[in-house]
Write an enzyme that holds these catalytic residues in place. Structure first.
Site, PDB file in Angstrom:
ATOM      1  CB  ILE A 123      39.701  32.040  28.792  1.00 24.95           C
ATOM      2  CG1 ILE A 123      40.278  32.595  29.996  1.00 24.95           C
ATOM      3  CG2 ILE A 123      40.427  30.643  28.422  1.00 24.95           C
ATOM      4  CD1 ILE A 123      39.823  31.965  31.331  1.00 24.95           C
ATOM      5  CG  PHE A 149      42.374  26.876  40.387  1.00 27.31           C
ATOM      6  CD1 PHE A 149      41.788  25.939  39.844  1.00 27.31           C
ATOM      7  CD2 PHE A 149      42.267  27.050  42.031  1.00 27.31           C
ATOM      8  CE1 PHE A 149      40.986  24.849  40.828  1.00 27.31           C
ATOM      9  CE2 PHE A 149      41.762  26.036  42.846  1.00 27.31           C
ATOM     10  CZ  PHE A 149      41.103  25.256  42.112  1.00 27.31           C
ATOM     11  CB  ILE A 198      24.765  30.819  23.870  1.00 27.45           C
ATOM     12  CG1 ILE A 198      24.418  31.537  25.044  1.00 27.45           C
ATOM     13  CG2 ILE A 198      26.263  31.030  23.451  1.00 27.45           C
ATOM     14  CD1 ILE A 198      25.025  30.945  26.445  1.00 27.45           C
ATOM     15  CE1 TYR A 235      31.587  33.030  36.257  1.00 27.49           C
ATOM     16  CE2 TYR A 235      33.023  32.336  38.032  1.00 27.49           C
ATOM     17  CZ  TYR A 235      32.803  32.575  36.685  1.00 27.49           C
ATOM     18  OH  TYR A 235      33.871  32.212  35.739  1.00 27.49           O
ATOM     19  CB  THR A 244      34.546  29.149  37.929  1.00 25.83           C
ATOM     20  OG1 THR A 244      35.325  29.825  38.900  1.00 25.83           O
ATOM     21  CG2 THR A 244      33.257  28.669  38.474  1.00 25.83           C
TER      22      THR A 244
HETATM   23  N1  UFG Z   1      42.914  41.552  45.084  1.00 24.48           N
HETATM   24  C1  UFG Z   1      43.485  42.698  45.653  1.00 24.48           C
HETATM   25  N2  UFG Z   1      43.147  44.122  44.911  1.00 24.48           N
HETATM   26  C2  UFG Z   1      42.499  44.307  43.875  1.00 24.48           C
HETATM   27  C3  UFG Z   1      42.036  43.118  43.186  1.00 24.48           C
HETATM   28  C4  UFG Z   1      42.341  41.939  43.473  1.00 24.48           C
HETATM   29  O1  UFG Z   1      43.946  42.498  46.625  1.00 24.48           O
HETATM   30  O2  UFG Z   1      42.733  45.396  43.678  1.00 24.48           O
HETATM   31  C5  UFG Z   1      43.098  40.443  45.538  1.00 24.48           C
HETATM   32  C6  UFG Z   1      41.828  39.666  45.925  1.00 24.48           C
HETATM   33  O3  UFG Z   1      41.245  39.957  46.907  1.00 24.48           O
HETATM   34  C7  UFG Z   1      42.147  38.136  45.735  1.00 24.48           C
HETATM   35  C8  UFG Z   1      43.248  38.272  44.742  1.00 24.48           C
HETATM   36  O4  UFG Z   1      43.647  39.606  44.541  1.00 24.48           O
HETATM   37  O5  UFG Z   1      42.640  37.660  46.710  1.00 24.48           O
HETATM   38  C9  UFG Z   1      42.838  37.818  43.303  1.00 24.48           C
HETATM   39  O6  UFG Z   1      41.706  38.555  42.954  1.00 24.48           O
HETATM   40  P1  UFG Z   1      41.021  38.431  41.541  1.00 24.48           P
HETATM   41  O7  UFG Z   1      39.904  39.274  41.341  1.00 24.48           O
HETATM   42  O8  UFG Z   1      42.210  38.537  40.376  1.00 24.48           O
HETATM   43  O9  UFG Z   1      40.607  36.930  41.384  1.00 24.48           O
HETATM   44  P2  UFG Z   1      39.578  35.956  42.097  1.00 24.48           P
HETATM   45  O10 UFG Z   1      40.630  34.997  42.949  1.00 24.48           O
HETATM   46  O11 UFG Z   1      38.678  37.026  42.858  1.00 24.48           O
HETATM   47  O12 UFG Z   1      38.825  35.502  41.107  1.00 24.48           O
HETATM   48  C10 UFG Z   1      39.100  34.373  40.247  1.00 24.48           C
HETATM   49  C11 UFG Z   1      38.312  34.417  38.903  1.00 24.48           C
HETATM   50  C12 UFG Z   1      36.810  34.186  39.058  1.00 24.48           C
HETATM   51  C13 UFG Z   1      36.957  32.853  39.783  1.00 24.48           C
HETATM   52  C14 UFG Z   1      37.773  32.808  41.196  1.00 24.48           C
HETATM   53  C15 UFG Z   1      37.521  31.577  41.663  1.00 24.48           C
HETATM   54  O13 UFG Z   1      38.523  35.771  38.191  1.00 24.48           O
HETATM   55  O14 UFG Z   1      36.251  34.040  37.922  1.00 24.48           O
HETATM   56  O15 UFG Z   1      39.123  33.094  40.908  1.00 24.48           O
HETATM   57  O16 UFG Z   1      37.211  31.821  43.196  1.00 24.48           O
HETATM   58  F1  UFG Z   1      35.566  32.673  40.146  1.00 24.48           F
END
Ligand code: UFG
Length: 325
Positions: free
Chosen positions: A13, A169, A52, A141, A117
């Site tokens: 980002i 998000f 930092i 985190y 976040t």
């Molecule tokens: N997911 C899968 N398979 C995968 C990877 C992810 O099903 O291989 C699902 C996860 O379970 C989740 C969705 O896809 O439901 C999104 O997952 P991400 O890992 O892409 O993102 P997150 O929602 O876990 O995390 C993001 C940011 C974090 C932040 C968070 C807020 O990456 O930094 O949103 O809750 F903290």
């Protein structure tokens, strides 16, 4: 000429925001320790490799470049990793950020935009989530970021530091010219994993649970294009410059998509097969995370413009496909 200091400007980002600020005519200085960032993604000639928490270095940069404001991205950001190594996250994100903020204030820098976040909310009590929802992070985190938001408020009271915390998000997408995109190692984020599967770099995508309380049983998230995120940072800086008060803002679209909807959209856009397998739930995943976006629209004039699934996945696909050429 005065300049803006961007920590973590070699990251995902951060690098997009640096580029956007430069396009707006700002002088931008990047500080990054290159632990997770990429030197090639730094688009300003003013680059410092360092930490930092190095107060002497911050002082040198602020004086030399006449820094008037900072955007602070530099952080560790993997939720799963933070569950395993909480101390590592609190040290890297909380302790070091406090030292950084002190160094800024000591050197007279009184405007800061901070990367926060949606993880500060934990399991939301209301969806879409308004900014004044309870903040009960369920992973280190989110806690490491919430501590800093609270600390910034204290620094405002004590030293008149004006700050904006942007609670992202789900960041996704790549630049329009496919020059910079999302490259984590290891990759854990949904959209890059889906596209790597489309490219045949992975055999299949694991769907982490299909028994959530959502229409199709898979988790729903609010995906925001990294170009929109960059715009939100520029607006936050402008608001501080205009004397707006400090505060925290959600940065999302207000619209959620399930994991299955993302996979379907990626199949359509890439024209590739994307094999999936059902896997157990991932620890710490809430059913639905969608932002309420009225506050940022009203105060910063921000609405997402590039975050429809078509634009978002197409830009990420263009970037991922040229990497594999
Ligand atoms: N997911 C899968 N398979 C995968 C990877 C992810 O099903 O291989 C699902 C996860 O379970 C989740 C969705 O896809 O439901 C999104 O997952 P991400 O890992 O892409 O993102 P997150 O929602 O876990 O995390 C993001 C940011 C974090 C932040 C968070 C807020 O990456 O930094 O949103 O809750 F903290």
């Amino acid at each position: 000429m005065t300049a803006i200091l961007v920590t973590g400007g070699a990251g995902y980002i951060g690098s997009h925001t640096v580029r956007h600020l430069m396009e707006q005519g700002h002088e931008v200085v990047v500080l990054d320790n290159l632990q997770t960032g990429h030197r090639g993604a730094v688009l300003t000639p003013h680059f410092y490799e360092g930490d930092i928490s190095d107060a002497a270095l911050i002082t040198e940069i602020v004086k030399k470049h006449r820094i008037t404001a900072a955007v602070h991205f530099a952080a560790l950001s993997l939720v799963g990793e933070s569950m395993k190594f909480p101390t590592k996250y609190l040290e890297a994100n909380t302790v070091k950020s406090q030292l950084f903020v002190h160094a800024l204030v000591d050197n007279g820098v009184k405007q800061l935009v901070f990367s926060s976040t949606a993880a500060v909310y934990g399991l939301p009590t209301q969806v879409p989530i308004p900014e004044d929802s309870p903040t009960h992070p369920i992973n280190p985190y989110g806690l490491s970021k919430l501590f800093i938001e609270q600390y910034l408020q204290m620094m405002d009271t004590l030293h008149g530091l004006k700050w904006v915390a942007l609670r992202y998000f789900n960041a996704a997408g790549a630049s329009e010219d496919a020059r910079i995109g999302e490259a984590h190692d290891p990759e854990t984020h949904l959209i890059p994993l889906v596209l790597q599967t489309a490219l045949g770099q992975r055999e299949s995508l694991s769907i982490f649970g299909n028994d959530y309380n959502t229409p199709d049983g898979t988790c729903v998230r609010d995906y925001i294009h990294v170009r929109d995120l960059a715009d939100a940072h520029a607006r936050a800086l402008q608001a501080l410059e205009n004397g707006k008060p400090s505060g925290s803002y959600n940065v999302g679209t207000g619209q959620g998509y399930s994991v299955l909807e993302i996979v379907e959209a990626a199949r359509r856009i890439t024209g590739r097969e994307i094999p999936t397998i059902l896997a157990p739930r991932r620890e710490g995943d809430p059913d639905v995370l969608v932002a309420q976006v009225d506050k940022i629209a009203a105060d910063l004039g921000f609405t997402a413009k590039h975050s429809d699934l078509e634009t978002l996945i197409t830009s990420a696909w263009n970037w991922h496909s040229q990497l594999s050429c």
